[in-house]
Motif scaffolding. Structure first.
Motif, short mmCIF file in Angstrom:
data_model
loop_
_atom_site.label_atom_id
_atom_site.label_comp_id
_atom_site.label_asym_id
_atom_site.label_seq_id
_atom_site.Cartn_x
_atom_site.Cartn_y
_atom_site.Cartn_z
N THR A 1 -33.58 32.17 -27.75
CA THR A 1 -33.63 30.72 -27.92
C THR A 1 -35.07 30.24 -27.94
O THR A 1 -35.47 29.44 -28.79
CB THR A 1 -32.85 30.02 -26.79
N MET A 2 -35.86 30.72 -27.01
CA MET A 2 -37.26 30.30 -26.91
C MET A 2 -38.05 30.76 -28.13
O MET A 2 -38.86 30.00 -28.68
CB MET A 2 -37.87 30.88 -25.63
N ALA A 3 -37.83 32.00 -28.57
CA ALA A 3 -38.57 32.54 -29.71
C ALA A 3 -38.23 31.78 -30.99
O ALA A 3 -39.12 31.39 -31.74
CB ALA A 3 -38.27 34.03 -29.87
N ILE A 4 -36.96 31.55 -31.22
CA ILE A 4 -36.55 30.82 -32.43
C ILE A 4 -37.12 29.40 -32.41
O ILE A 4 -37.67 28.93 -33.41
CB ILE A 4 -35.01 30.80 -32.57
N GLY A 5 -37.02 28.74 -31.28
CA GLY A 5 -37.55 27.38 -31.18
C GLY A 5 -39.05 27.32 -31.42
O GLY A 5 -39.53 26.44 -32.14
N GLY A 6 -39.79 28.24 -30.84
CA GLY A 6 -41.24 28.25 -31.01
C GLY A 6 -41.66 28.59 -32.43
O GLY A 6 -42.55 27.95 -33.00
N LEU A 7 -41.01 29.60 -33.00
CA LEU A 7 -41.37 30.01 -34.36
C LEU A 7 -41.01 28.94 -35.39
O LEU A 7 -41.83 28.58 -36.24
CB LEU A 7 -40.69 31.34 -34.71
N TYR B 1 -41.93 31.67 -18.57
CA TYR B 1 -41.06 31.25 -17.47
C TYR B 1 -39.77 30.62 -18.00
O TYR B 1 -38.67 30.94 -17.55
CB TYR B 1 -41.81 30.25 -16.58
N ILE B 2 -39.92 29.74 -18.99
CA ILE B 2 -38.74 29.08 -19.55
C ILE B 2 -37.84 30.09 -20.25
O ILE B 2 -36.61 30.02 -20.15
CB ILE B 2 -39.17 27.95 -20.52
N SER B 3 -38.44 31.06 -20.93
CA SER B 3 -37.61 32.07 -21.62
C SER B 3 -36.82 32.92 -20.62
O SER B 3 -35.74 33.41 -20.95
CB SER B 3 -38.47 32.95 -22.52
N ASP B 4 -37.36 33.09 -19.42
CA ASP B 4 -36.60 33.80 -18.38
C ASP B 4 -35.37 33.01 -17.97
O ASP B 4 -34.37 33.58 -17.55
CB ASP B 4 -37.48 34.05 -17.14
N LYS B 5 -35.44 31.68 -18.09
CA LYS B 5 -34.33 30.82 -17.68
C LYS B 5 -33.32 30.59 -18.81
O LYS B 5 -32.12 30.64 -18.57
CB LYS B 5 -34.87 29.45 -17.22
N ILE B 6 -33.80 30.30 -20.03
CA ILE B 6 -32.87 29.93 -21.11
C ILE B 6 -32.60 31.06 -22.10
O ILE B 6 -31.73 30.92 -22.95
CB ILE B 6 -33.37 28.68 -21.88
N ALA C 1 -47.48 30.33 -27.89
CA ALA C 1 -46.78 30.44 -26.62
C ALA C 1 -45.63 31.44 -26.70
O ALA C 1 -45.29 32.08 -25.71
CB ALA C 1 -46.27 29.08 -26.16
N VAL C 2 -45.03 31.59 -27.88
CA VAL C 2 -43.88 32.49 -27.99
C VAL C 2 -44.26 33.94 -28.29
O VAL C 2 -43.41 34.80 -28.28
CB VAL C 2 -42.86 32.00 -29.05
N ARG C 3 -45.53 34.19 -28.52
CA ARG C 3 -45.95 35.57 -28.83
C ARG C 3 -45.51 36.54 -27.74
O ARG C 3 -44.91 37.58 -28.02
CB ARG C 3 -47.46 35.62 -29.02
N SER C 4 -45.78 36.21 -26.48
CA SER C 4 -45.38 37.11 -25.39
C SER C 4 -43.87 37.17 -25.24
O SER C 4 -43.31 38.20 -24.85
CB SER C 4 -46.03 36.67 -24.07
#
Length: 177
Positions: A67-73, A58-63, A105-108
Motif C-alpha cells: 500500500t505504501m509503495a503504490i501510494g508513494g510511486l 514506520y507507516i509501511s510497518d503499520k499499513i 520515501a518509498v525507496r526503502s
C-alpha cells in the motif's frame, strides 16, 4: 511477485534518474530560474524524501509495504507530472517537495518488500537490486535526454510515467507478497 517487485524497482530507478537529470535543465531553460533557485528547488526535492523516509518505513510497518509503495510511486509520479503544467512558478517548489517526499520515501519500503518476498540471501538480492536498478536507471536518463531534446517538460512527464508504472506494477501483488 518477485519479478513484479524487481520491475517496480527498475522503473522507480529510471524515474528518479530521469527526473533528477532533467529537472535542473527544465527549471533553468524553461522556467528561467537562476542557478541559485534551481539548486534550492532541487535540494527541497531531496530533503523532502530524506526527512520522510523513516516515517514511510514506520507507516509501511503499520499499513503494509504494498500500500505504501503504490501510494508513494503513483503519488510521486502524479506530482512530477504536475510540474510542467504549473502556471505559477512558486507552485513548483511545493510540488518538488511532495514529489521528493513520495518518490524517495518509498525507496526503502520497496527494498524491504523485495527482501521480505525473497526471505533469504539478502545480500544477493540487494546486489541484484543495485545492479539491475542502477543499470536500467541509466536507460531512464538516456530516454529522458532524448525526450528532453523535443521538450524538457516531456522529459519530466516521462519520469512521472515511469513512477506511476512502477506503482501499477505492484498492484497485482497480494498484501502478503
Amino acid at each position: 511477485a518477485t519479478l513484479a517487485i524487481l520491475l517496480a524497482i527498475i522503473l522507480h530507478n529510471m524515474s528518479i534518474v530521469a527526473f533528477m537529470s532533467m529537472t535542473p535543465l527544465y527549471l533553468e531553460e524553461v522556467k528561467g530560474f537562476s542557478p541559485r533557485l534551481t539548486g534550492l528547488g532541487f535540494s527541497l526535492f531531496l530533503i523532502g524524501g530524506a526527512i520522510t523516509a523513516p516515517f514511510a518505513g514506520y507507516i509501511s510497518d503499520k499499513i503494509g509495504r504494498k500500500t505504501m509503495a503504490i501510494g508513494g510511486l503513483a503519488g510521486g509520479g502524479i506530482c512530477a507530472l504536475l510540474i510542467p503544467f504549473a502556471s505559477i512558478d512558486i507552485a513548483i517548489f511545493p510540488l518538488l517537495i511532495i514529489t521528493g517526499t513520495l518518490m524517495f520515501a518509498v525507496r526503502s519500503v520497496i527494498i524491504a518488500l523485495a527482501l521480505e518476498k525473497i526471505g533469504h540471501r539478502e545480500s544477493t538480492v540487494l546486489g541484484l537490486i543495485s545492479s539491475l536498478g542502477e543499470g536500467f536507471a541509466a536507460l531512464g536518463a538516456v530516454l529522458a535526454g532524448i525526450t528532453g531534446d523535443i521538450d524538457l517538460g516531456f522529459a519530466l512527464i516521462l519520469a512521472a510515467i515511469f513512477s506511476v508504472l512502477a506503482g501499477l506494477t505492484l498492484c497485482p501483488l497480494n498484501q502478503s507478497d
